[in-house]
Design a protein around this motif. Structure first.
Motif, mmCIF file in Angstrom:
data_model
loop_
_atom_site.group_PDB
_atom_site.id
_atom_site.type_symbol
_atom_site.label_atom_id
_atom_site.label_comp_id
_atom_site.label_asym_id
_atom_site.label_seq_id
_atom_site.Cartn_x
_atom_site.Cartn_y
_atom_site.Cartn_z
ATOM 1 N N VAL A 193 0.814 -1.219 0.000
ATOM 2 C CA VAL A 193 0.000 0.000 0.000
ATOM 3 C C VAL A 193 0.852 1.277 0.000
ATOM 4 O O VAL A 193 0.377 2.355 0.350
ATOM 5 C CB VAL A 193 -0.998 0.013 1.192
ATOM 6 C CG1 VAL A 193 -2.067 -1.059 1.014
ATOM 7 C CG2 VAL A 193 -0.286 -0.137 2.526
ATOM 8 N N THR A 201 1.856 -4.099 9.899
ATOM 9 C CA THR A 201 0.701 -4.141 8.991
ATOM 10 C C THR A 201 -0.371 -5.110 9.483
ATOM 11 O O THR A 201 -1.385 -5.297 8.819
ATOM 12 C CB THR A 201 1.122 -4.588 7.566
ATOM 13 O OG1 THR A 201 1.718 -5.893 7.648
ATOM 14 C CG2 THR A 201 2.111 -3.629 6.944
ATOM 15 N N GLU A 242 1.309 0.723 10.953
ATOM 16 C CA GLU A 242 2.011 1.046 9.700
ATOM 17 C C GLU A 242 3.144 2.055 9.897
ATOM 18 O O GLU A 242 3.347 2.958 9.072
ATOM 19 C CB GLU A 242 1.011 1.544 8.634
ATOM 20 C CG GLU A 242 -0.090 0.526 8.321
ATOM 21 C CD GLU A 242 -0.994 0.944 7.177
ATOM 22 O OE1 GLU A 242 -0.503 1.535 6.209
ATOM 23 O OE2 GLU A 242 -2.216 0.680 7.257
ATOM 24 N N SER A 262 -9.975 -2.517 3.787
ATOM 25 C CA SER A 262 -8.659 -3.150 3.886
ATOM 26 C C SER A 262 -8.728 -4.314 4.861
ATOM 27 O O SER A 262 -8.945 -4.118 6.054
ATOM 28 C CB SER A 262 -7.585 -2.171 4.346
ATOM 29 O OG SER A 262 -6.376 -2.898 4.512
ATOM 30 N N HIS A 310 -3.865 -5.747 4.080
ATOM 31 C CA HIS A 310 -2.698 -5.032 3.558
ATOM 32 C C HIS A 310 -2.497 -3.660 4.173
ATOM 33 O O HIS A 310 -1.409 -3.117 4.096
ATOM 34 C CB HIS A 310 -2.786 -4.902 2.032
ATOM 35 C CG HIS A 310 -2.764 -6.220 1.324
ATOM 36 N ND1 HIS A 310 -3.225 -6.397 0.053
ATOM 37 C CD2 HIS A 310 -2.356 -7.448 1.740
ATOM 38 C CE1 HIS A 310 -3.089 -7.673 -0.298
ATOM 39 N NE2 HIS A 310 -2.581 -8.331 0.713
ATOM 40 N N ILE A 369 -3.651 0.570 4.976
ATOM 41 C CA ILE A 369 -4.159 1.763 4.300
ATOM 42 C C ILE A 369 -3.030 2.478 3.559
ATOM 43 O O ILE A 369 -3.146 2.782 2.371
ATOM 44 C CB ILE A 369 -4.806 2.718 5.331
ATOM 45 C CG1 ILE A 369 -6.031 2.061 5.999
ATOM 46 C CG2 ILE A 369 -5.197 4.046 4.680
ATOM 47 C CD1 ILE A 369 -7.180 1.751 5.056
ATOM 48 N N GLY A 370 -1.930 2.728 4.258
ATOM 49 C CA GLY A 370 -0.747 3.326 3.640
ATOM 50 C C GLY A 370 -1.034 4.615 2.916
ATOM 51 O O GLY A 370 -1.831 5.459 3.373
ATOM 52 N N LEU A 393 -1.895 4.329 -0.388
ATOM 53 C CA LEU A 393 -2.830 3.885 -1.425
ATOM 54 C C LEU A 393 -4.287 4.205 -1.102
ATOM 55 O O LEU A 393 -5.038 4.648 -1.959
ATOM 56 C CB LEU A 393 -2.663 2.372 -1.632
ATOM 57 C CG LEU A 393 -3.483 1.739 -2.756
ATOM 58 C CD1 LEU A 393 -2.966 2.171 -4.121
ATOM 59 C CD2 LEU A 393 -3.457 0.212 -2.653
ATOM 60 N N LYS A 394 -4.708 3.977 0.144
ATOM 61 C CA LYS A 394 -6.137 4.127 0.472
ATOM 62 C C LYS A 394 -6.399 5.266 1.456
ATOM 63 O O LYS A 394 -7.493 5.392 1.983
ATOM 64 C CB LYS A 394 -6.673 2.813 1.062
ATOM 65 C CG LYS A 394 -6.588 1.646 0.115
ATOM 66 C CD LYS A 394 -7.166 0.375 0.710
ATOM 67 C CE LYS A 394 -7.045 -0.778 -0.265
ATOM 68 N NZ LYS A 394 -7.452 -2.048 0.337
ATOM 69 N N ARG A 452 0.872 8.797 5.763
ATOM 70 C CA ARG A 452 0.404 7.427 5.594
ATOM 71 C C ARG A 452 -0.704 7.179 6.597
ATOM 72 O O ARG A 452 -0.667 7.734 7.703
ATOM 73 C CB ARG A 452 1.530 6.410 5.862
ATOM 74 C CG ARG A 452 2.804 6.714 5.132
ATOM 75 C CD ARG A 452 2.561 6.667 3.624
ATOM 76 N NE ARG A 452 3.505 7.462 2.854
ATOM 77 C CZ ARG A 452 4.782 7.184 2.673
ATOM 78 N NH1 ARG A 452 5.312 6.155 3.267
ATOM 79 N NH2 ARG A 452 5.530 7.934 1.911
#
Ligand code: FAD
Ligand code: ZN
Length: 467
Positions: free
Chosen positions: A74, A146, A199, A423, A426, A428-429, A431-432, A465
């Motif tokens: 992510v 994660t 994360e 999610s 994986h 959120i990072g 990416l989401k 993030r």
């Protein structure tokens, strides 16, 4: 910045502060969607050195990105493009500190590679059950940061369930030693569970006390063909009722997902004819090979009789069992060979998965004519990898540029409507991150922001993030 570099060199030794040459191993993520630029890649060799690095960054107002094996999906493990962030690699913290067989625990440093942790437990006659396709390079610190899942969650839980304690360097550089190895400890808020799944945004995990399990005496693997996803859910119920805790894996594979494996890896044996859904079941037994076999075959006969499977194939050897798993594990690689796609790692109540799939398949077919759905995942955990591939003959990059946001919204709105999560395993990072506010309650988000503010008031831990 040169004063910070000097402080970092003083903290870990000049050879462990990398600023020149090809740093893409640390700056480019596994899916090659995020490429950043670090001020420096810093590789401490001990918890004390990690603390010194965090303090140096705090003193010079620099932010930090912790990194283990850089296999995260992510975009949370690489620095941003500013050239100002310090990439903190935990790879050199890779010692096994202790095994306590009577307590069924093992204490390892964050940079230990997952496979090495599994092997060390195995050598002691025990099992560390966390298992995922990246296990040859991901680290236990990254798995915990994660809250990774994988293929054994059904029986043993995710990374959170396999951790009894942590050692953490906090955002201010203090060391919290929470490596208790206790199964019961009700002395207040659970700090361990705050750091798990955070994360890298709250602090740096430097070591963990992990929960081990007795090694099963035998295991079996089978494939079963299902005509509908309702049948697959019925098979899951039957398997849980008959095998109880012996059911260790229940993986779903859609017809198109397996057709991609056949196309790109034609030499892999396919023991069953194509069917709308194929389920991979794994069963572990504490008694014996013969006992395992009888229970497994009894289940499959009952399932045939109940009409929820049309056909089944049981692995006759360890090698055949590996081949069946290989089919399942080849899906992500086959889909990468097929071209870029839009990935969704979603969780739903198992009972609502058939309705979700029927609704969302139809919706996407109507809104994005010709899209191909690579649907597979950990059905036993209610976790689907519901991925969307461009229509045949359409350039994947063009399709993504034009439709990715709308596809995501269609899928995630349907997930929300069916009581799910955007999610499952994986994270959120980056990416989401933008989507989270639409799908998480405002109260929950406020509480998360309050935790971030309390534990990392300067916002120096992996900023941008998750929140
Ligand atoms: P990294 O990628 O280095 O980091 C991931 C995140 O954790 C980042 O936010 C980073 O800042 C943070 N972090 C890392 N180490 C620390 C630390 N010591 N302290 C604080 N924060 C830290 N995931 C699943 O859940 N199930 C799967 O089945 C699965 N399969 C995968 C298959 C493949 C082929 C790949 C490439 C990935 C897969 N993943 C899966 C993704 C999964 O998240 C990672 O593989 C793994 O858990 C991350 O570990 P890592 O050491 O590579 O972490
Ligand atoms: Zn998965």
């Amino acid at each position: 910045m040169s004063a910070l570099l000097e402080a970092l060199r003083a903290a870990v030794g000049a050879p462990q502060v990398l600023t020149e040459g090809d740093l893409s191993a640390w700056e480019l993520d596994w899916r090659q969607r995020y490429r950043g630029k670090a001020l420096a890649v810093v590789r401490p060799g001990s918890t004390a050195e990690v603390a010194a690095v965090v303090k140096a960054c705090a003193a010079h107002a620099a932010s930090l990105v912790p990194q283990g094996g850089n296999t995260g999906l992510v975009g949370a493990s690489v620095p941003d493009a500013s050239g100002t962030q310090v990439l903190l690699s935990l790879a050199r913290l890779n010692r096994v500190r202790a095994i306590d067989a009577a307590n069924l625990t093992m204490t390892v440093e964050a940079g230990c590679v997952l496979q090495a942790v599994q092997d060390t437990a195995d050598a002691a006659g025990l099992l560390f059950p966390l298992s995922l396709a990246a296990e040859g390079s991901c680290t236990i610190g990254g798995n915990l940061a994660t809250n990774a899942g994988g293929t054994q969650v059904l029986r043993y839980g995710n990374a959170r369930d396999l951790c009894l304690g942590l050692e953490v360097v906090t955002a201010t550089g203090a060391v919290w030693d929470g490596l208790s190895g206790l199964r019961k400890d009700n002395t207040g808020y659970d700090l361990r569970d705050l750091y798990i799944g955070s994360e890298g945004t709250l602090g740096v995990i430097t070591a963990a006390t992990l929960k081990l399990h007795p090694r099963p005496a035998a295991s079996g693997t089978a494939l079963a063909a299902c005509a509908t996803i309702d049948d697959a859910v019925a098979l899951l119920g039957l398997a849980q009722a008959r095998l109880g805790a012996g059911l260790t894996g229940f993986e779903l594979m859609g017809r198109f997902a397996l057709s991609l494996v056949e196309k790109h890896f034609p030499t892999l044996p396919r023991p069953l004819a194509p069917s709308p859904w194929t389920v991979l079941l794994e069963h572990s037994d504490t008694e014996s090979e013969a006992h395992a076999r009888t229970a497994f075959e009894g289940l499959l006969e009952a399932a045939l009789e109940a009409g929820c499977i049309g056909d089944a194939a049981v692995a006759e050897s360890v090698q055949q069992s590996r081949q069946l798993w290989h089919l399942r594990e080849s899906i992500p690689l086959a889909q990468a060979e097929e071209g870029l796609n839009i990935k969704h790692d979603i969780a739903l109540p198992v009972s609502r998965i058939p309705a979700f799939v029927a609704h969302t398949d139809a919706l996407l077919a109507q809104r994005f004519r010709g899209v191909r759905l690579v649907n597979f995942g950990h059905l036993g955990d209610g976790n689907l990898h519901y991925n969307v591939q461009a229509p045949d003959g359409v350039a994947a990059a063009d399709f993504l540029r034009e439709h990715e946001a709308a596809v995501n919204e269609s899928v995630y709105d349907a997930v929300l409507a069916h009581g799910g999560s955007i999610s499952a395993e994986h994270g959120i990072g980056a990416l989401k991150r933008e989507q989270l506010p639409r799908y998480k309650s405002p109260v929950a988000l406020d509480l998360m922001r309050a935790i971030k503010q309390a534990l990392d008031p300067q916002g120096r831990m992996n900023p941008g993030r998750l929140l």
